[in-house]
Design a protein around this motif. Structure first.
Motif, PDB file in Angstrom:
ATOM      1  N   ARG A 252      12.132   2.138  -8.275  1.00 29.52           N
ATOM      2  CA  ARG A 252      12.491   1.407  -9.498  1.00 29.52           C
ATOM      3  C   ARG A 252      12.557  -0.099  -9.258  1.00 29.52           C
ATOM      4  NH1 ARG A 252      15.926   5.589  -9.965  1.00 29.52           N
ATOM      5  NH2 ARG A 252      17.731   4.381  -9.288  1.00 29.52           N
ATOM      6  N   ALA A 253      13.202  -0.509  -8.178  1.00 25.59           N
ATOM      7  CA  ALA A 253      13.383  -1.939  -7.916  1.00 25.59           C
ATOM      8  C   ALA A 253      12.048  -2.642  -7.657  1.00 25.59           C
ATOM      9  CB  ALA A 253      14.318  -2.137  -6.729  1.00 25.59           C
ATOM     10  N   LEU A 254      11.142  -1.964  -6.977  1.00 23.94           N
ATOM     11  CA  LEU A 254       9.853  -2.565  -6.654  1.00 23.94           C
ATOM     12  C   LEU A 254       8.807  -2.334  -7.744  1.00 23.94           C
ATOM     13  CD1 LEU A 254       9.769  -1.602  -2.877  1.00 23.94           C
ATOM     14  CD2 LEU A 254      10.304  -3.831  -3.869  1.00 23.94           C
ATOM     15  N   ARG A 255       9.167  -1.539  -8.733  1.00 29.15           N
ATOM     16  CA  ARG A 255       8.288  -1.243  -9.878  1.00 29.15           C
ATOM     17  C   ARG A 255       6.932  -0.715  -9.438  1.00 29.15           C
ATOM     18  NH1 ARG A 255       9.618  -6.465 -13.687  1.00 29.15           N
ATOM     19  NH2 ARG A 255      11.831  -6.009 -13.913  1.00 29.15           N
ATOM     20  N   VAL A 256       6.967   0.302  -8.589  1.00 31.01           N
ATOM     21  CA  VAL A 256       5.729   0.948  -8.149  1.00 31.01           C
ATOM     22  C   VAL A 256       5.652   2.328  -8.790  1.00 31.01           C
ATOM     23  CG1 VAL A 256       5.585  -0.279  -5.968  1.00 31.01           C
ATOM     24  CG2 VAL A 256       6.809   1.863  -6.059  1.00 31.01           C
ATOM     25  N   SER A 257       4.439   2.824  -8.918  1.00 31.13           N
ATOM     26  CA  SER A 257       4.270   4.172  -9.456  1.00 31.13           C
ATOM     27  C   SER A 257       3.965   5.109  -8.297  1.00 31.13           C
ATOM     28  CB  SER A 257       3.141   4.199 -10.484  1.00 31.13           C
ATOM     29  OG  SER A 257       1.948   3.751  -9.894  1.00 31.13           O
ATOM     30  N   GLY A 258       4.556   6.272  -8.341  1.00 27.85           N
ATOM     31  CA  GLY A 258       4.334   7.232  -7.276  1.00 27.85           C
ATOM     32  C   GLY A 258       5.323   7.065  -6.145  1.00 27.85           C
ATOM     33  N   PRO A 259       5.269   7.976  -5.186  1.00 27.34           N
ATOM     34  CA  PRO A 259       6.231   7.941  -4.071  1.00 27.34           C
ATOM     35  C   PRO A 259       5.904   6.831  -3.074  1.00 27.34           C
ATOM     36  CG  PRO A 259       4.661   9.702  -3.751  1.00 27.34           C
ATOM     37  CD  PRO A 259       4.364   9.112  -5.101  1.00 27.34           C
ATOM     38  N   LEU A 260       6.924   6.407  -2.351  1.00 24.06           N
ATOM     39  CA  LEU A 260       6.771   5.403  -1.297  1.00 24.06           C
ATOM     40  C   LEU A 260       6.970   6.045   0.064  1.00 24.06           C
ATOM     41  CD1 LEU A 260       8.839   2.451  -2.782  1.00 24.06           C
ATOM     42  CD2 LEU A 260       6.396   2.445  -2.311  1.00 24.06           C
ATOM     43  N   ASP A 261       6.215   5.579   1.049  1.00 25.62           N
ATOM     44  CA  ASP A 261       6.398   6.028   2.421  1.00 25.62           C
ATOM     45  C   ASP A 261       7.568   5.241   3.010  1.00 25.62           C
ATOM     46  OD1 ASP A 261       6.246   6.894   5.007  1.00 25.62           O
ATOM     47  OD2 ASP A 261       4.369   5.854   5.468  1.00 25.62           O
ATOM     48  N   THR A 262       8.665   5.931   3.308  1.00 22.51           N
ATOM     49  CA  THR A 262       9.884   5.265   3.767  1.00 22.51           C
ATOM     50  C   THR A 262      10.056   5.325   5.285  1.00 22.51           C
ATOM     51  OG1 THR A 262      11.152   7.297   3.432  1.00 22.51           O
ATOM     52  CG2 THR A 262      11.075   5.733   1.599  1.00 22.51           C
ATOM     53  N   GLN A 263       9.065   5.773   5.990  1.00 23.87           N
ATOM     54  CA  GLN A 263       9.175   5.967   7.435  1.00 23.87           C
ATOM     55  C   GLN A 263       9.500   4.667   8.171  1.00 23.87           C
ATOM     56  OE1 GLN A 263       5.718   7.698   9.180  1.00 23.87           O
ATOM     57  NE2 GLN A 263       6.580   7.792  11.213  1.00 23.87           N
TER      58      GLN A 263
ATOM     59  N   ASP B 152      19.753   5.566   2.911  1.00 25.09           N
ATOM     60  CA  ASP B 152      19.630   6.957   2.478  1.00 25.09           C
ATOM     61  C   ASP B 152      19.939   7.098   0.983  1.00 25.09           C
ATOM     62  OD1 ASP B 152      18.930   7.722   5.019  1.00 25.09           O
ATOM     63  OD2 ASP B 152      20.941   8.440   5.561  1.00 25.09           O
ATOM     64  N   ALA B 153      20.961   6.403   0.518  1.00 25.54           N
ATOM     65  CA  ALA B 153      21.313   6.467  -0.906  1.00 25.54           C
ATOM     66  C   ALA B 153      20.178   5.909  -1.757  1.00 25.54           C
ATOM     67  CB  ALA B 153      22.608   5.709  -1.172  1.00 25.54           C
ATOM     68  N   ALA B 154      19.583   4.821  -1.332  1.00 26.76           N
ATOM     69  CA  ALA B 154      18.480   4.218  -2.089  1.00 26.76           C
ATOM     70  C   ALA B 154      17.267   5.139  -2.127  1.00 26.76           C
ATOM     71  CB  ALA B 154      18.108   2.871  -1.480  1.00 26.76           C
ATOM     72  N   ILE B 155      16.975   5.786  -1.006  1.00 26.23           N
ATOM     73  CA  ILE B 155      15.830   6.717  -0.970  1.00 26.23           C
ATOM     74  C   ILE B 155      16.116   7.928  -1.845  1.00 26.23           C
ATOM     75  CG2 ILE B 155      14.533   8.294   0.525  1.00 26.23           C
ATOM     76  CD1 ILE B 155      14.920   6.170   2.768  1.00 26.23           C
ATOM     77  N   ARG B 156      17.316   8.476  -1.723  1.00 32.53           N
ATOM     78  CA  ARG B 156      17.692   9.672  -2.490  1.00 32.53           C
ATOM     79  C   ARG B 156      17.661   9.412  -4.001  1.00 32.53           C
ATOM     80  NH1 ARG B 156      21.982  10.364   0.111  1.00 32.53           N
ATOM     81  NH2 ARG B 156      23.404   9.396  -1.363  1.00 32.53           N
ATOM     82  N   ARG B 157      18.115   8.226  -4.415  1.00 33.19           N
ATOM     83  CA  ARG B 157      18.164   7.888  -5.836  1.00 33.19           C
ATOM     84  C   ARG B 157      16.863   7.278  -6.352  1.00 33.19           C
ATOM     85  NH1 ARG B 157      21.792   3.792  -5.431  1.00 33.19           N
ATOM     86  NH2 ARG B 157      21.108   3.151  -7.475  1.00 33.19           N
TER      87      ARG B 157
ATOM     88  N   ASP C 241       0.822  -1.213   0.000  1.00 31.26           N
ATOM     89  CA  ASP C 241       0.000   0.000   0.000  1.00 31.26           C
ATOM     90  C   ASP C 241       0.861   1.270   0.000  1.00 31.26           C
ATOM     91  OD1 ASP C 241      -2.327  -1.523   0.022  1.00 31.26           O
ATOM     92  OD2 ASP C 241      -2.365  -1.601   2.212  1.00 31.26           O
ATOM     93  N   SER C 242       1.813   1.352  -0.898  1.00 30.14           N
ATOM     94  CA  SER C 242       2.696   2.518  -1.073  1.00 30.14           C
ATOM     95  C   SER C 242       3.561   2.812   0.145  1.00 30.14           C
ATOM     96  CB  SER C 242       1.884   3.760  -1.440  1.00 30.14           C
ATOM     97  OG  SER C 242       1.249   3.569  -2.676  1.00 30.14           O
TER      98      SER C 242
END
Length: 83
Positions: free
Chosen positions: A62-73, A52-57, A26-27
């Motif tokens: 891309r790896a999870l092939r989702v559209s839109g932003p992900l909640d990284t909390q 941090d590098a993965a979130i920044r880039r 669910d994003s």
């Protein structure tokens, strides 16, 4: 050596046992402790630098092939607890 995966943060190859699997539900990024949750997963070293590098880039998107932003909390909290 066993299964090898690539960290989405630093892009280096490492044994699967040295990396943390993350999935999208669910994003939101969810840590898959046992590496057994269904669906596509992304692998990352359990260090603040790699996460941090993965979130920044936008590597998780891309790896999870989702559209839109992900909640990284949740993954950020997980890394802070480990550190």
């Amino acid at each position: 050596m066993g299964p090898v995966r690539t960290c989405v943060g630093c892009r280096t190859r490492a044994p699967r046992s040295a990396l943390l699997r993350v999935v999208s539900i669910d994003s939101a990024l969810v840590v898959d402790e046992r590496a057994s949750m269904p669906g596509r997963g992304a692998w990352v070293h359990e260090t603040p630098e790699c996460v941090d590098a993965a979130i920044r880039r936008r590597a998780f998107v891309r790896a999870l092939r989702v559209s839109g932003p992900l909640d990284t909390q949740t993954i950020e909290e997980h890394i802070q607890r480990k550190g």
